[in-house]
Design a protein around this motif. Sequence first.
Motif, mmCIF file in Angstrom:
data_model
loop_
_atom_site.group_PDB
_atom_site.id
_atom_site.type_symbol
_atom_site.label_atom_id
_atom_site.label_comp_id
_atom_site.label_asym_id
_atom_site.label_seq_id
_atom_site.Cartn_x
_atom_site.Cartn_y
_atom_site.Cartn_z
ATOM 1 N N GLU A 210 0.859 -1.182 0.000
ATOM 2 C CA GLU A 210 0.000 0.000 0.000
ATOM 3 C C GLU A 210 0.892 1.228 0.000
ATOM 4 O O GLU A 210 1.847 1.308 0.781
ATOM 5 C CB GLU A 210 -0.937 0.011 1.212
ATOM 6 N N ARG B 199 1.321 5.719 -1.410
ATOM 7 C CA ARG B 199 0.642 6.979 -1.710
ATOM 8 C C ARG B 199 1.467 7.819 -2.674
ATOM 9 O O ARG B 199 2.695 7.820 -2.611
ATOM 10 C CB ARG B 199 0.412 7.783 -0.423
ATOM 11 N N ALA C 30 -4.370 7.713 -11.110
ATOM 12 C CA ALA C 30 -4.807 6.541 -10.352
ATOM 13 C C ALA C 30 -5.475 5.511 -11.258
ATOM 14 O O ALA C 30 -5.254 4.301 -11.125
ATOM 15 C CB ALA C 30 -5.760 6.963 -9.235
ATOM 16 N N LYS D 172 -1.840 -1.471 -3.855
ATOM 17 C CA LYS D 172 -2.921 -0.511 -3.662
ATOM 18 C C LYS D 172 -2.291 0.863 -3.461
ATOM 19 O O LYS D 172 -1.676 1.139 -2.433
ATOM 20 C CB LYS D 172 -3.785 -0.910 -2.466
ATOM 21 N N THR E 125 -2.886 5.028 -3.601
ATOM 22 C CA THR E 125 -3.820 6.151 -3.597
ATOM 23 C C THR E 125 -3.106 7.388 -4.104
ATOM 24 O O THR E 125 -2.036 7.747 -3.602
ATOM 25 C CB THR E 125 -4.365 6.412 -2.184
ATOM 26 N N ALA F 291 -8.688 12.165 -2.482
ATOM 27 C CA ALA F 291 -7.986 10.887 -2.625
ATOM 28 C C ALA F 291 -8.616 10.054 -3.726
ATOM 29 O O ALA F 291 -9.838 9.934 -3.821
ATOM 30 C CB ALA F 291 -8.032 10.118 -1.302
ATOM 31 N N PRO G 299 -8.091 6.262 -5.005
ATOM 32 C CA PRO G 299 -7.448 4.943 -4.924
ATOM 33 C C PRO G 299 -7.460 4.233 -6.274
ATOM 34 O O PRO G 299 -8.344 4.465 -7.094
ATOM 35 C CB PRO G 299 -8.314 4.194 -3.897
#
Length: 219
Positions: free
Chosen positions: A101, A103, A132, A145, A147, A215, A217
Motif C-alpha cells: 500500500e 501513496r 490513479a 494498492k 492512492t 484521494a 485509490p
Amino acid sequence: MFIHNQLPDGVTLRDFKKGRSGSTVRLDPSPSLPDYEIISGYRKLDDIKSKLNTILANRPNDVLGLIDHSAHGNPISHNSLGLSDVANWASYLKTLPWADEARVYLSGCNTGISLDRSLNFSDHGPIAERLAQAIPFNPQSFAHKITVFGTVGFCYGSMSIGIRTEREVIELVRGERAVRLGRSIIRIPGRRVRIVHAAYPDGKTANGTVASYNAFPNW
C-alpha cells in the motif's frame, strides 16, 4: 520521495522544512523506519526517472511507500505531467518496487478537482484521478494498492512540509485590504480587490494534509 522542479541539486529535507517546496519520495525499509530521498532540479519526467532509478539501484532491498511531487499544477496538468503523459508515466510507475500500500501526492494547484464542465475540453480531469486510473490494482500483474492525492485548491507547500489550499487567489491592488470570512471576501470600504485566479468548481480553502487533498485509490 520528494520531487521538486525548481530547486538546484544538493538541497536537504531540512531546507524544505524551512519553507521551501519540493517533491519527496519515501522509501520504507520497514514500516517503523521511514526514510526520505529528495529529487530536485529536474526539467522533464525523464530526468525524474533517471534520478529515481539511481536511488532505487543503490537501495535494492527497500520498497517505495510514498512520492510527494511538488510543482505547479491545474486540473489537467502537473508541471511536466499532462493528460497526454499519464499513460507513459503510469507505465513507468508500474515497474517500481512499491509497498503493498502506497501513496502519491500531486502537490500542485487544483490537481484533485476538475475544470468547469462548460469548457470545451475532451477531458476535464482531475489529473490525480487520471493517474490513479492508469495504474489499476490487479492481483496478478500489479498487486499494489496506491492512492493518488490531488489538491482541492491553489496550493501552498506540500504534504511533506505542510500544506494549505485556497479556493481562489486574491491580489490586493494599491495596498487595498480584504478580509476573508469562510468563502466570502469582505471588502474594506473605498478599497478595491481584484481576483487574479478565480476558483475552480469544488475548490476549497483548507489547511492540513487530509483537508487539502482529494484521494483517488487505484482499486
